[in-house]
Design an enzyme around this catalytic site. Structure first.
Site, PDB file in Angstrom:
ATOM      1  N   LYS A 112       0.832  -1.214   0.000  1.00 28.88           N
ATOM      2  CA  LYS A 112       0.000   0.000   0.000  1.00 28.88           C
ATOM      3  C   LYS A 112       0.861   1.257   0.000  1.00 28.88           C
ATOM      4  CE  LYS A 112      -4.253  -1.990   1.598  1.00 28.88           C
ATOM      5  NZ  LYS A 112      -5.455  -1.909   2.411  1.00 28.88           N
ATOM      6  N   LYS A 195      -4.842  -9.998  -5.656  1.00 27.76           N
ATOM      7  CA  LYS A 195      -6.046 -10.305  -4.873  1.00 27.76           C
ATOM      8  C   LYS A 195      -7.166  -9.297  -5.165  1.00 27.76           C
ATOM      9  CE  LYS A 195      -6.334  -7.894  -0.518  1.00 27.76           C
ATOM     10  NZ  LYS A 195      -7.517  -7.746   0.292  1.00 27.76           N
ATOM     11  N   LYS A 198     -10.878  -4.046  -2.254  1.00 29.43           N
ATOM     12  CA  LYS A 198     -11.810  -2.908  -2.208  1.00 29.43           C
ATOM     13  C   LYS A 198     -11.177  -1.641  -2.761  1.00 29.43           C
ATOM     14  CE  LYS A 198     -14.429  -3.953   1.919  1.00 29.43           C
ATOM     15  NZ  LYS A 198     -14.309  -3.932   3.365  1.00 29.43           N
TER      16      LYS A 198
HETATM   17  P1  ATP Z   1      -8.280  -3.695   0.811  1.00 27.44           P
HETATM   18  O1  ATP Z   1      -7.955  -4.638  -0.285  1.00 27.44           O
HETATM   19  O2  ATP Z   1      -8.621  -2.324   0.379  1.00 27.44           O
HETATM   20  O3  ATP Z   1      -7.283  -3.753   1.934  1.00 27.44           O
HETATM   21  P2  ATP Z   1     -10.135  -5.675   1.496  1.00 27.44           P
HETATM   22  O4  ATP Z   1     -10.843  -6.002   0.244  1.00 27.44           O
HETATM   23  O5  ATP Z   1      -9.008  -6.557   1.935  1.00 27.44           O
HETATM   24  O6  ATP Z   1      -9.633  -4.202   1.450  1.00 27.44           O
HETATM   25  P3  ATP Z   1     -11.161  -5.713   4.228  1.00 27.44           P
HETATM   26  O7  ATP Z   1     -12.278  -5.003   4.851  1.00 27.44           O
HETATM   27  O8  ATP Z   1      -9.791  -5.253   4.587  1.00 27.44           O
HETATM   28  O9  ATP Z   1     -11.260  -5.614   2.644  1.00 27.44           O
HETATM   29  O10 ATP Z   1     -11.288  -7.264   4.496  1.00 27.44           O
HETATM   30  C1  ATP Z   1     -12.353  -7.903   5.192  1.00 27.44           C
HETATM   31  C2  ATP Z   1     -12.150  -9.405   5.167  1.00 27.44           C
HETATM   32  O11 ATP Z   1     -12.191  -9.902   3.819  1.00 27.44           O
HETATM   33  C3  ATP Z   1     -10.804  -9.871   5.733  1.00 27.44           C
HETATM   34  O12 ATP Z   1     -11.013 -11.035   6.533  1.00 27.44           O
HETATM   35  C4  ATP Z   1      -9.990 -10.221   4.522  1.00 27.44           C
HETATM   36  O13 ATP Z   1      -9.034 -11.225   4.786  1.00 27.44           O
HETATM   37  C5  ATP Z   1     -11.058 -10.732   3.569  1.00 27.44           C
HETATM   38  N1  ATP Z   1     -10.666 -10.559   2.175  1.00 27.44           N
HETATM   39  C6  ATP Z   1     -10.350  -9.381   1.577  1.00 27.44           C
HETATM   40  N2  ATP Z   1     -10.040  -9.565   0.278  1.00 27.44           N
HETATM   41  C7  ATP Z   1     -10.158 -10.904   0.048  1.00 27.44           C
HETATM   42  C8  ATP Z   1      -9.974 -11.723  -1.112  1.00 27.44           C
HETATM   43  N3  ATP Z   1      -9.613 -11.206  -2.265  1.00 27.44           N
HETATM   44  N4  ATP Z   1     -10.196 -13.052  -0.991  1.00 27.44           N
HETATM   45  C9  ATP Z   1     -10.581 -13.578   0.193  1.00 27.44           C
HETATM   46  N5  ATP Z   1     -10.768 -12.866   1.321  1.00 27.44           N
HETATM   47  C10 ATP Z   1     -10.568 -11.539   1.261  1.00 27.44           C
END
Ligand code: ATP
Ligand code: LTN
Length: 328
Positions: A112, A195, A198
């Site tokens: 990040k 991955k 968001k």
């Molecule tokens: P960012 O990518 O902006 O950091 P994020 O998509 O990871 O955000 P979070 O709110 O940080 O969203 O994550 C919430 C939950 O979703 C966490 O348990 C995280 O491990 C899971 N998660 C996030 N992205 C994935 C993914 N691509 N596949 C599986 N689990 C995910």
């Protein structure tokens, strides 16, 4: 006594099927078995600049979405992190007990920070200490998360061990991560080597939980695959592997069953059927979401009441740590 589950999710941007398959789905599925606390981590969200009005409304909307996805207020407590000040207070103490080198190893920060360059905040750097505080405040046994959080949990466990060796074994409870077999790392549809996230704003990157059916079908149709033909779970072919894993996450079928179902079919069929499975899987969530968010004040007061319910647990742990450290 049931084991305590704790997990968190950020109220930033669009919640996607990676969040659903990696985290939310397992929270819902194991609710009855555990004593559950789920947290909308708005203090983590402000590690990058947020629009104040949007942050509040996204916190409320995410609460609606989690209830719509099946979080049952009878079985689980859902609250907003900033409603309980013990999170920030314990995070400070844990920051002071964290060796700098441990933080510097965190790959999520490095990735990040690379994107944000010199705008990156100190809060983003110490993010894992706040996450550790969230977990240990509730004497948590299990932390269900996606694969991307594994390193943060390893840090949390190292920190618990360090704190306990400094101040006594009864200071903090050692948590264990729980990462699902299927869906722990859903990849971007546009780039299956990254991955699903968001914070990625490319139009065909993620399927969001509130995307209308037409949009879901279109995004999946445009997903990156390869120039081969057969449909198999082959990690060397990340595009097809990702689509099959999403199919598996939504249907719960075995890999063998899915491969035999798609034998002799083409990528067009895979994308069409996957699109239908995802649309059907999200339909009940979308319907309930519309009902629940019709009354925003009700969601706000539910979050406030829930924080009141569990604040004493957090305050008790904070007091215990403060006394051990010589504060208060
Ligand atoms: P960012 O990518 O902006 O950091 P994020 O998509 O990871 O955000 P979070 O709110 O940080 O969203 O994550 C919430 C939950 O979703 C966490 O348990 C995280 O491990 C899971 N998660 C996030 N992205 C994935 C993914 N691509 N596949 C599986 N689990 C995910
Ligand atoms: N860092 C996590 C969200 C999060 C969390 C937690 C998860 C904050 N506090 C405590 C589990 C337990 C993320 O970005 N997905």
């Amino acid at each position: 006594m049931k084991k305590r589950v704790f997990s968190g999710i950020q109220p930033t941007g669009n919640t996607h099927i990676g969040n659903y398959l990696g985290a939310i789905k397992q929270w819902v599925a194991s609710q009855a078995e555990y004593d559950n606390i789920f947290c909308i981590v708005d203090l983590h969200a402000i590690t990058v600049l947020q629009d104040p009005k949007l942050l509040k409304s996204q916190t409320r909307e995410l609460a609606g979405l989690l209830f719509a996805a099946g979080i049952d207020p009878e079985q689980s407590v859902l609250f907003a992190q900033s409603h309980i000040s013990a999170h920030a207070e314990l995070a400070w103490i844990l920051n002071c007990l964290s060796p700098m080198g441990w933080m510097q190893r965190m790959t999520q920060f490095k990735e990040k920070a690379d994107k944000q360059k010199e705008q990156v905040s100190v809060g983003l750097f110490t993010y894992p200490a706040l996450m550790a505080a969230d977990i240990v405040l509730y004497d948590t046994d299990l932390v269900p998360v996606g694969e991307d959080q594994k390193q943060h949990l390893e840090y949390t466990r190292d920190l618990v061990q360090r704190v306990n060796s400094l101040y006594g074994d009864d200071t903090l409870k050692m948590p264990t991560p729980s990462i699902p077999q299927v869906g722990a790392r859903v990849m971007g549809l546009d780039d299956p080597t990254k991955k699903m996230s968001k914070s990625e704003d490319k139009p065909n990157h993620a399927v969001n939980l509130l995307d209308p059916p037409k949009v879901i079908l279109k995004k999946i149709k445009r997903a990156t695959t390869d120039s081969l033909r057969d449909i198999r779970f082959d990690p060397e072919r990340p595009g097809v592997y990702n689509l099959l894993s999403i199919y598996q996450g939504f249907t719960g079928q075995s890999q063998a069953k899915i491969e035999s179902h798609f034998e002799g079919k083409g990528y067009g069929d895979l994308k069409k059927e996957l699109g239908e499975v995802v649309v059907e899987g999200l339909k009940p969530i979308q319907t309930r979401y519309a009902e629940l968010t019709a009354d925003p004040a009700c969601l706000d007061s539910l979050l406030a009441q829930n924080a009141d319910k569990i604040r004493p647990i957090a305050e008790r742990t904070l007091k215990r740590v403060q006394e051990k450290v010589g504060l208060g």
